[in-house]
Design a protein around this motif. Structure first.
Motif, mmCIF file in Angstrom:
data_model
loop_
_atom_site.group_PDB
_atom_site.id
_atom_site.type_symbol
_atom_site.label_atom_id
_atom_site.label_comp_id
_atom_site.label_asym_id
_atom_site.label_seq_id
_atom_site.Cartn_x
_atom_site.Cartn_y
_atom_site.Cartn_z
ATOM 1 N N ASP A 2 0.868 -1.171 0.000
ATOM 2 C CA ASP A 2 0.000 0.000 0.000
ATOM 3 C C ASP A 2 0.898 1.211 0.000
ATOM 4 O OD1 ASP A 2 -2.059 1.686 0.049
ATOM 5 O OD2 ASP A 2 -2.755 1.218 2.065
ATOM 6 N N PHE A 3 1.052 1.819 -1.162
ATOM 7 C CA PHE A 3 2.078 2.823 -1.354
ATOM 8 C C PHE A 3 1.438 4.181 -1.574
ATOM 9 C CE2 PHE A 3 6.217 3.581 -3.968
ATOM 10 C CZ PHE A 3 6.590 4.548 -3.051
ATOM 11 N N ASP A 4 0.733 4.673 -0.569
ATOM 12 C CA ASP A 4 0.097 5.984 -0.692
ATOM 13 C C ASP A 4 -0.359 6.387 0.706
ATOM 14 O OD1 ASP A 4 -0.927 8.286 -1.748
ATOM 15 O OD2 ASP A 4 -2.343 7.317 -3.099
ATOM 16 N N TYR A 5 -0.758 7.640 0.856
ATOM 17 C CA TYR A 5 -1.389 8.062 2.092
ATOM 18 C C TYR A 5 -2.757 7.385 2.207
ATOM 19 C CZ TYR A 5 1.905 12.061 2.276
ATOM 20 O OH TYR A 5 3.021 12.855 2.354
ATOM 21 N N THR A 6 -3.208 7.106 3.429
ATOM 22 C CA THR A 6 -4.574 6.621 3.623
ATOM 23 C C THR A 6 -5.529 7.805 3.484
ATOM 24 O OG1 THR A 6 -4.526 7.080 5.988
ATOM 25 C CG2 THR A 6 -3.809 4.880 5.306
ATOM 26 N N ASP A 7 -6.835 7.514 3.418
ATOM 27 C CA ASP A 7 -7.818 8.595 3.301
ATOM 28 C C ASP A 7 -7.725 9.548 4.489
ATOM 29 O OD1 ASP A 7 -8.623 7.680 0.882
ATOM 30 O OD2 ASP A 7 -10.404 6.619 1.640
ATOM 31 N N GLU A 8 -7.507 8.992 5.696
ATOM 32 C CA GLU A 8 -7.404 9.843 6.889
ATOM 33 C C GLU A 8 -6.163 10.740 6.797
ATOM 34 O OE1 GLU A 8 -7.779 6.487 7.053
ATOM 35 O OE2 GLU A 8 -9.925 6.536 7.528
ATOM 36 N N GLN A 9 -5.049 10.140 6.324
ATOM 37 C CA GLN A 9 -3.825 10.931 6.186
ATOM 38 C C GLN A 9 -4.004 12.024 5.140
ATOM 39 O OE1 GLN A 9 -1.316 7.590 5.375
ATOM 40 N NE2 GLN A 9 -0.756 7.266 7.520
ATOM 41 N N LYS A 10 -4.739 11.698 4.076
ATOM 42 C CA LYS A 10 -5.001 12.709 3.042
ATOM 43 C C LYS A 10 -5.858 13.838 3.603
ATOM 44 C CE LYS A 10 -4.529 10.013 -1.168
ATOM 45 N NZ LYS A 10 -5.223 9.037 -2.022
ATOM 46 N N ALA A 11 -6.837 13.481 4.442
ATOM 47 C CA ALA A 11 -7.713 14.503 5.024
ATOM 48 C C ALA A 11 -6.901 15.433 5.926
ATOM 49 C CB ALA A 11 -8.845 13.840 5.811
ATOM 50 N N LEU A 12 -5.968 14.867 6.688
ATOM 51 C CA LEU A 12 -5.117 15.681 7.564
ATOM 52 C C LEU A 12 -4.264 16.644 6.735
ATOM 53 C CD1 LEU A 12 -3.885 16.172 10.465
ATOM 54 C CD2 LEU A 12 -2.132 14.504 9.812
ATOM 55 N N LYS A 13 -3.757 16.123 5.616
ATOM 56 C CA LYS A 13 -2.921 16.919 4.724
ATOM 57 C C LYS A 13 -3.736 18.064 4.096
ATOM 58 C CE LYS A 13 0.473 15.618 1.359
ATOM 59 N NZ LYS A 13 -0.116 16.238 0.201
ATOM 60 N N ASP A 14 -4.940 17.732 3.655
ATOM 61 C CA ASP A 14 -5.813 18.765 3.067
ATOM 62 C C ASP A 14 -6.100 19.862 4.080
ATOM 63 O OD1 ASP A 14 -5.861 17.350 0.750
ATOM 64 O OD2 ASP A 14 -7.881 16.516 1.033
ATOM 65 N N GLU A 15 -6.373 19.422 5.305
ATOM 66 C CA GLU A 15 -6.665 20.363 6.387
ATOM 67 C C GLU A 15 -5.440 21.257 6.634
ATOM 68 O OE1 GLU A 15 -9.317 21.170 7.925
ATOM 69 O OE2 GLU A 15 -8.239 22.523 9.295
ATOM 70 N N ALA A 16 -4.253 20.640 6.620
ATOM 71 C CA ALA A 16 -3.013 21.404 6.831
ATOM 72 C C ALA A 16 -2.822 22.422 5.707
ATOM 73 C CB ALA A 16 -1.819 20.456 6.900
ATOM 74 N N ARG A 17 -3.169 22.020 4.480
ATOM 75 C CA ARG A 17 -2.999 22.945 3.350
ATOM 76 C C ARG A 17 -3.925 24.153 3.516
ATOM 77 N NH1 ARG A 17 -2.394 21.123 -2.870
ATOM 78 N NH2 ARG A 17 -0.944 19.757 -1.780
ATOM 79 N N ARG A 18 -5.160 23.876 3.920
ATOM 80 C CA ARG A 18 -6.108 24.982 4.146
ATOM 81 C C ARG A 18 -5.601 25.900 5.251
ATOM 82 N NH1 ARG A 18 -10.053 21.208 2.956
ATOM 83 N NH2 ARG A 18 -10.191 20.506 5.126
#
Lengths: 379, 408
Positions: A2-18
């Motif tokens: 599994d070579f990617d961020y999980t959905d939760e990790q992606k959500a955290l990243k999106d939140e950080a970008r905002r």
């Protein structure tokens, strides 16, 4: 696999970008650029700390929030992308990792809670001027519980209250801890290529210090810490490189020459495709490093060195070709491309040059090869 | 992020590794020159291997059972391929048909006549090849000129294909033709499947610069194909091409050839005054660069795999991986020659290291940068599909095919 961020990790990243879009717009970065004596933006640092990011990979037992290393990598990517002028790398990837990896239980309990909350800032002091520090040429001395010598430069050395210092002890190089607000310390800001990440010259004159952890070989300990820092730093480099490529792409779409957007010429398209490939190499290498770091895999030393080399290369390529794609305007102070050009070199030097890491990588590949040959002989 | 097999995958890997070890073809019984790919001896051994895999339930792992597959997952298929590669089984004969062409044809044709061919391909009795490229249609892949003209229930084919991998060994082919030159380029194409021994069809091997003849030209002189071998609708051949190319993108390259570790082995065997080339600083820098790029290429393959296992279609990272591989291989082989000094010139199966594999690969690497989408086309794909940059100015858009300038 599994070579990617999980959905939760992606959500955290999106939140950080905002969050960073709001808290660290380019005006905040330029506020430090124009006033280098500030070294970082204290208000932004307080807001970042409030988010709990400084404790993202620090266990709860030491006052951290224990989101995990892959989560911290995602945050690093966003910090790099936004050029946030904060001492996050020095305090979190370097100082906290040094204490976590090498410190005694007591040191962890004492130092990590305020690092995790962002109340205190830490850094690592290694360089002593031109060239790479080695056991042969290490001039800073540690004896009888005190430090004497000069470190130059120390990233975020003005902002930091605590430092891990590489010094020559009675039995060879050793990592020691010192309080930068304490006696026997004289520090001054040094101008650098990237004023948005401050640096200092620090003179130690019998400054009180204590050995970090059990005080084994300091060069080896530093290498272990640097491997961990290099993986985290490679995500900052990746985020910055992504943003620089995006800027070049956007400009190539809006700038017209000879009646067409310059982005429709293959000279520009192929150049930016080459940058994209460098970034894909950096992304793949960084992800592999994140896996090795988060699982404490035996592959970490090789994975970290590869992530470091690929991260340095991708950000450098993206930053310089971003300016080139912009043409004359990209060479001005007002335009933003030079902020990435500066940051790319800053991040490419703070843990030692890519060239030095290539030597490390080949040493490690050679050792691995020797070990597997020995294994084959035994079998 | 996780690079380990999960327990189910690990169990599957152990199972297939054991199975491959106890069933794999023994090439050592062949004379040395017959152990090379595209020789009759090697081909026969691989045909036997395909039959063994089919009987064991390992041919076409992802296909449904009723089509002769195992009803398995993409990951299982990849694990099996990895284990085949690890066991040094290199089989270029069946991949084109089973991974690309037949799945594409099945999207368009569900008739009994084609359905008959499928189990024969799965068992290894029949080999398929792709008949797409033409002398005037390389990177410009829709610029097909081979003509198909309808006569009653038949189509009459005239023209020429080129760069057809394995065509001299193939039993069947998937052919793209031009059926309406008055329509714009992508519109007037039609696809057919046909038997490679059809009257009027001639295959001529092309000797490429490395000296081997994997690639061929295929000539069509009044070749007749019945309409029930048409794939998809008349003038909708471009959809068949796209379906095939999508499969190509999903078929993850498995054979790596020589890589950074072979370069280290070679360097350690080349003496200098006080050691070997392995001690040379410039070489040590080079190894680090090669490792980073070639490992990244392998890792990007894992990202493709992750997308597949999440049910997403693989992204354009495949173009980046292909560029890293082709350019990296050529650079690496040229550096290998330099490392050997003047002796690098020698390409001899006895005198040269690895029986001359570095020299052979050095010559072959030019083809890697051209076949399967040139370096330049891959960069256009990245620039246009990933970065969203505009396509180049097109003088052939919306123009009837017969009016497009051809330079002759």
């Amino acid at each position: 696999m599994d070579f990617d961020y999980t959905d939760e990790q992606k959500a955290l990243k999106d939140e950080a970008r905002r969050f960073l879009g709001d808290a660290s717009p380019i005006s905040v970065v330029r506020g430090v650029l124009e006033n280098p004596e500030r070294g970082h933006d204290a208000a932004l640092w307080a807001r970042v700390a409030e988010q709990g990011w400084c404790g993202a990979a620090i266990p709860e037992a030491y006052g951290g929030y224990e989101f995990g290393y892959v989560e911290l990598c995602g945050l690093a990517e966003e910090l790099g992308r936004s050029l946030a002028p904060v001492p996050f790398a020095s305090s979190v990837y370097q100082f906290a990792e040094a204490v976590l990896a090498e410190g005694t239980e007591e040191q962890k309990l004492e130092l990590l809670p305020t690092i995790a909350s962002g109340e205190s800032i830490g850094t690592i002091a290694v360089s002593e001027g031109p060239g790479t520090v080695s056991a042969k040429r290490l001039a800073t001395r540690y004896a009888n519980g005190t430090l004497t010598g000069t470190k130059l430069p120390v990233a975020d050395g003005m902002a930091a209250g605590k430092a891990v210092v590489l010094a020559m002890g009675s039995d060879g190089p050793v990592l020691v801890l010192t309080d930068l607000a304490g006696p026997g310390i004289d520090r001054r800001m040094v101008p650098t290529l990237d004023p948005t990440r401050g640096a200092a010259q620090i003179v130690f004159d019998n400054a009180p210090a204590q050995v970090l952890g059990s005080g084994g070989d300091g060069i080896a300990a530093l290498a272990r810490v640097h491997d961990r820092s290099a993986v985290l730093m490679s995500f900052e480099q990746l985020g910055g490189a992504d943003r620089a490529l995006e800027m070049a792409r956007d400009y190539a779409l809006e700038r017209y020459a000879f009646g067409r957007p310059i982005g429709s010429y293959q000279a520009i398209k192929h150049k930016l495709a080459d940058v994209f490939i460098r970034i894909e190499v950096a992304r793949a290498s960084a992800y592999y490093g994140a896996w090795a770091l988060s699982t404490n895999a035996a592959e970490l030393p090789i994975a970290a060195a590869a992530a470091r080399i690929a991260g340095c290369n991708a950000y450098w390529q993206a930053a310089k070709e971003n300016i080139q794609t912009h043409g004359g305007i990209g060479f001005t102070w007002e335009a933003d491309p030079h902020l990435h050009y500066r940051r790319a070199r800053h991040l490419g030097l703070v843990l030692g040059s890519a060239k030095a890491w290539k030597h490390k990588l080949t040493d490690r590949l050679e050792a691995q090869r020797a070990a597997s040959n020995a294994e084959r002989h035994a079998a | 992020m996780n690079f380990d097999d999960n327990p189910t995958e690990a169990q599957y890997r152990t199972k297939v590794r054991d199975w491959i070890a106890s069933n794999k073809p023994d090439l050592s019984v062949l004379p040395p020159e017959e152990r090379l790919v595209w020789t009759q001896g090697h081909k026969n051994a691989m045909r036997q291997w395909q039959a063994t895999k089919s009987a064991g339930g390992y041919a076409c792992i992802t296909w449904p059972k009723e089509q002769g597959g195992a009803g398995g997952t993409q990951i299982e298929d990849v694990i099996f391929s990895q284990e085949e590669t690890a066991a040094e089984i290199h089989d270029p004969y069946y991949i084109t048909g089973l991974k690309m062409l037949i799945p594409a044809i099945l999207k368009f044709n569900s008739d009994a006549k084609f359905a008959e061919r499928v189990p024969l391909a799965v068992r290894g009795d029949e080999i398929w090849c792709q008949l797409f490229s033409e002398p005037s249609s390389g990177s410009d892949s829709a610029g097909i000129r081979t003509a198909a003209v309808r006569q009653g229930d038949e189509w009459v084919i005239n023209g020429q294909k080129v760069w057809n991998s394995g065509a001299a060994h193939a039993d069947y082919g998937l052919l793209i033709t031009r059926t309406d030159p008055d329509q714009p380029k992508h519109k007037g194409l039609t696809a057919f499947w046909l038997k490679m021994d059809a009257p009027g069809l001639e295959v001529r091997p092309i000797k490429t610069m490395g000296g081997d003849s994997e690639l061929n030209e295929v000539f069509f002189d009044d070749v007749r194909i019945t309409d029930d071998q048409r794939v998809g609708a008349v003038n909708d051949g471009w959809s068949v091409v796209l379906a095939t190319l999508m499969n190509e993108r999903a078929a993850i390259g498995q054979s790596n050839g020589l890589t950074w570790s072979d370069m280290m082995d070679l360097a350690a065997s080349v003496p200098t005054d006080d050691g070997t080339v392995m001690d040379d600083d410039a070489f040590r820098d080079l190894i680090a660069d090669l490792y980073v790029d070639l490992e990244a290429r392998r890792l990007i393959g894992f990202r493709t795999l992750t997308a597949i296992s999440r049910g997403q279609s693989p992204g354009p990272e495949g173009s980046a991986a292909k560029l890293l591989w082709s350019g990296g291989t050529q650079t690496m082989m040229s550096e290998a020659l330099d490392m050997l000094g003047e002796f690098g010139l020698v390409q001899d199966s006895v005198l040269s290291p690895r029986a001359g594999a570095f020299q052979q690969r050095f010559l072959w690497s030019c083809g890697l940068r051209i076949g399967g989408g040139t370096d330049e086309i891959q960069k256009n794909i990245i620039a246009e599909r990933v970065l969203g940059l505009p396509a180049d100015v097109r003088v052939d858009k919306g123009v009837p095919f017969r009016e497009i300038p051809s330079g002759r």
